[in-house]
Design an enzyme around this catalytic site. Structure first.
Site, PDB file in Angstrom:
ATOM      1  N   ARG A  24     -29.314 -25.612  74.018  1.00  0.00           N
ATOM      2  CA  ARG A  24     -29.267 -26.816  74.342  1.00  0.00           C
ATOM      3  C   ARG A  24     -28.888 -27.128  75.679  1.00  0.00           C
ATOM      4  O   ARG A  24     -27.982 -26.810  76.263  1.00  0.00           O
ATOM      5  CB  ARG A  24     -28.481 -27.901  73.527  1.00  0.00           C
ATOM      6  CG  ARG A  24     -28.967 -28.162  71.865  1.00  0.00           C
ATOM      7  CD  ARG A  24     -27.872 -28.860  70.961  1.00  0.00           C
ATOM      8  NE  ARG A  24     -28.658 -28.503  69.776  1.00  0.00           N
ATOM      9  CZ  ARG A  24     -29.003 -29.308  68.993  1.00  0.00           C
ATOM     10  NH1 ARG A  24     -28.788 -30.900  69.451  1.00  0.00           N
ATOM     11  NH2 ARG A  24     -29.465 -29.205  67.821  1.00  0.00           N
ATOM     12  N   SER A 139     -26.452 -36.996  47.354  1.00  0.00           N
ATOM     13  CA  SER A 139     -27.019 -37.221  48.810  1.00  0.00           C
ATOM     14  C   SER A 139     -28.274 -36.894  49.001  1.00  0.00           C
ATOM     15  O   SER A 139     -28.823 -35.902  48.518  1.00  0.00           O
ATOM     16  CB  SER A 139     -26.026 -36.415  49.597  1.00  0.00           C
ATOM     17  OG  SER A 139     -26.099 -36.673  50.992  1.00  0.00           O
ATOM     18  N   LYS A 158     -20.650 -32.406  44.600  1.00  0.00           N
ATOM     19  CA  LYS A 158     -21.846 -33.036  45.255  1.00  0.00           C
ATOM     20  C   LYS A 158     -23.222 -32.565  44.705  1.00  0.00           C
ATOM     21  O   LYS A 158     -23.134 -31.625  44.205  1.00  0.00           O
ATOM     22  CB  LYS A 158     -21.861 -32.695  46.689  1.00  0.00           C
ATOM     23  CG  LYS A 158     -21.965 -31.127  47.165  1.00  0.00           C
ATOM     24  CD  LYS A 158     -22.213 -31.045  48.530  1.00  0.00           C
ATOM     25  CE  LYS A 158     -22.388 -29.524  48.676  1.00  0.00           C
ATOM     26  NZ  LYS A 158     -22.247 -29.014  50.001  1.00  0.00           N
ATOM     27  N   SER A 192     -33.703 -40.877  61.223  1.00  0.00           N
ATOM     28  CA  SER A 192     -33.936 -41.109  62.749  1.00  0.00           C
ATOM     29  C   SER A 192     -34.690 -39.964  63.208  1.00  0.00           C
ATOM     30  O   SER A 192     -35.571 -40.343  64.276  1.00  0.00           O
ATOM     31  CB  SER A 192     -32.816 -41.069  63.436  1.00  0.00           C
ATOM     32  OG  SER A 192     -32.135 -39.766  63.098  1.00  0.00           O
ATOM     33  N   HIS A 220     -29.678 -46.412  62.463  1.00  0.00           N
ATOM     34  CA  HIS A 220     -30.731 -46.674  63.104  1.00  0.00           C
ATOM     35  C   HIS A 220     -31.438 -47.945  62.679  1.00  0.00           C
ATOM     36  O   HIS A 220     -32.840 -48.247  63.028  1.00  0.00           O
ATOM     37  CB  HIS A 220     -31.762 -45.440  62.978  1.00  0.00           C
ATOM     38  CG  HIS A 220     -31.215 -44.309  63.573  1.00  0.00           C
ATOM     39  ND1 HIS A 220     -31.502 -43.926  64.796  1.00  0.00           N
ATOM     40  CD2 HIS A 220     -30.477 -43.273  63.099  1.00  0.00           C
ATOM     41  CE1 HIS A 220     -30.937 -42.874  65.541  1.00  0.00           C
ATOM     42  NE2 HIS A 220     -30.276 -42.402  64.396  1.00  0.00           N
ATOM     43  N   LYS A 251     -26.026 -47.799  69.420  1.00  0.00           N
ATOM     44  CA  LYS A 251     -27.726 -47.683  69.564  1.00  0.00           C
ATOM     45  C   LYS A 251     -28.164 -49.117  70.029  1.00  0.00           C
ATOM     46  O   LYS A 251     -27.934 -49.386  71.087  1.00  0.00           O
ATOM     47  CB  LYS A 251     -28.168 -47.066  68.318  1.00  0.00           C
ATOM     48  CG  LYS A 251     -27.641 -45.625  68.173  1.00  0.00           C
ATOM     49  CD  LYS A 251     -28.123 -44.967  66.830  1.00  0.00           C
ATOM     50  CE  LYS A 251     -28.059 -43.570  67.096  1.00  0.00           C
ATOM     51  NZ  LYS A 251     -26.667 -42.986  67.125  1.00  0.00           N
ATOM     52  N   THR A 281      -6.748 -42.884  68.836  1.00  0.00           N
ATOM     53  CA  THR A 281      -6.507 -44.071  69.749  1.00  0.00           C
ATOM     54  C   THR A 281      -7.696 -44.936  69.564  1.00  0.00           C
ATOM     55  O   THR A 281      -8.802 -44.679  69.257  1.00  0.00           O
ATOM     56  CB  THR A 281      -6.632 -43.554  71.259  1.00  0.00           C
ATOM     57  OG1 THR A 281      -5.432 -42.812  71.643  1.00  0.00           O
ATOM     58  CG2 THR A 281      -6.394 -44.952  72.190  1.00  0.00           C
ATOM     59  N   THR A 366     -31.550 -30.084  63.838  1.00  0.00           N
ATOM     60  CA  THR A 366     -31.725 -31.240  63.647  1.00  0.00           C
ATOM     61  C   THR A 366     -32.949 -31.668  62.653  1.00  0.00           C
ATOM     62  O   THR A 366     -33.063 -32.587  62.017  1.00  0.00           O
ATOM     63  CB  THR A 366     -31.748 -31.985  65.004  1.00  0.00           C
ATOM     64  OG1 THR A 366     -30.803 -31.621  65.680  1.00  0.00           O
ATOM     65  CG2 THR A 366     -31.831 -33.411  64.767  1.00  0.00           C
TER      66      THR A 366
END
Length: 401
Positions: A24, A139, A158, A192, A220, A251, A281, A366
């Site tokens: 990348r 899922s 799962k 997405s 999205h 977004k 934080t 991805t």
């Protein structure tokens, strides 16, 4: 030298990534205030003006005067950071007001801010498994990495159903209930990478039938769909049917941060045990102020959503007419299939170097190997000229590479 780390495994990994086209490269870009989607690119040889076609700032709110003015005011009032975790001095009035606004947007009792929607997904899913010991996550196979990692780190049972396959989902719900588990269906509204939408109503109906918890990621979709920009649930009139909604401020709302919205006691319990919320934080009040302004503005300005959709339709039609391999998408996301990692990277580089067009190549993990693509995100601010330039440039790179 003084360092004991063996560099060889690191070098081997990088060489592998470069070899298979998965390395990348981060493009050094400076956004130009007031000129979105134009930007300045600091390339290897020169600095030049480009048009950004892959920003997730879907409506350009990150450059909007209403948002910037709110942030300037907050900066002058409060200074830079929040000064601590939410528990230790890091809760400002801006945090409280933003959570209140988000709860109201989603028609839920309470909302809870996290440093990103990634962290919100991961730590809510981990927390739910601590609160409900027999939870069983069911899922969708195309869910985001934050959901995959959250479920994995939760160590809960799962099952993964094939994307939008309601028969498979029902079989898994049946098995889950038979095994004495509490099923929790985890899905997104807008996916997405393909730009498709889940079968939200069907999922809600199955959840009712099997008494399952529903958890939706609207990252999205928030700001972009529904009368007030609450997302696909609002657009479809299903806001009261889903237990937990996850959303982002990074977004359509143009800043950064994420959140969940749900029942008050659910938020209270998650807030009390989610380590990724407790020990970090809190968001800067300046960012909260910008997000608050964006949420309120988009509630009142549906015309931005309409322009966004019409730009997406225009781009899809233009690509189709030019004979380019635009993938079937029912949303604002416009993916164009390339089908090879190295080719996608070469095309992305050529568009940037030769045509001043920035679009990032999307590769494995991805998307699946063989479905590598260029993913375009038209905004209300991409005009007809930009669309025409893009289509012509794509025709050239598709015939060259």
């Amino acid at each position: 030298t003084g360092t004991m780390i063996n560099k060889e495994p690191f070098e081997r990994l990088i060489a592998e990534l470069k070899e298979n086209g998965k390395y990348r490269v981060f493009n050094d870009i400076v956004r130009e205030k007031g000129k979105f989607p134009q930007a300045i690119w600091y390339g290897p040889y020169n600095i030049k003006n480009i048009v950004n076609w892959c920003s997730n700032d879907y409506l350009g709110m990150g450059q909007h005067k209403v948002v910037l003015d709110a942030m300037h005011t907050a900066l002058d009032m409060t200074g830079a950071g929040s000064g601590g975790t939410r528990n230790i001095a890091g809760t400002s009035h801006y945090h409280v007001a933003l959570e209140h606004e988000l709860a109201s947007l989603h028609k839920k009792e309470r909302a809870l801010l996290f440093s990103s929607a990634y962290v919100a997904n991961e730590w809510t899913l981990i927390a739910l498994a601590k609160i409900i010991p027999n939870i069983h996550y069911i899922s969708d196979s195309k869910n985001h990495n934050s959901i995959i990692v959250g479920i994995s780190h939760s160590k809960a049972a799962k099952s993964i159903f094939k994307h939008n396959d309601m028969n498979m989902l029902e079989e898994m719900l049946e098995a889950s209930v038979a095994a004495g588990h509490t099923p929790c269906i985890v899905f997104e509204s807008v996916y997405s990478m393909d730009g498709d939408v889940s079968l939200i109503k069907d999922i809600c109906d199955l959840a009712d039938k099997y008494n399952a918890i529903t958890y939706i990621d609207e990252v999205h979709a928030v700001g972009l769909y529904g009368t007030h920009g609450a997302g696909k649930l609002e657009e479809l009139g299903l806001q009261d049917r889903v237990d937990i909604v996850n959303g982002t401020l990074g977004k359509a709302f143009g800043v950064q941060g994420g959140y969940i919205a749900c029942n008050a006691v659910v938020v209270d319990a998650i807030r009390s045990i989610a380590a990724g919320f407790i020990f970090t934080t809190s968001m800067s009040p300046v960012t909260c102020a910008g997000a608050l302004a964006a949420v309120k503005y988009l509630k009142a300005h549906p015309e931005l959503r309409e322009q966004h959709q019409s730009r997406a339709v225009k781009l899809k039609n233009s690509l189709q007419q030019a004979g380019l391999p635009v993938m079937a998408s029912t949303t604002h996301i416009v993916p164009v299939l390339v089908g090879d990692a190295k080719r996608a990277k070469a095309m992305s580089d050529a568009l940037m170097n030769d045509y001043n067009i920035y679009v990032q190549a999307i590769n494995f993990p991805t998307v699946d190997v063989g479905t590598e693509r260029l993913r375009f995100a038209p905004t209300p601010l991409h005009d007809d000229g930009m669309i025409e330039d893009l289509v012509q440039a794509l025709q050239k790179v598709f015939s060259t590479y």
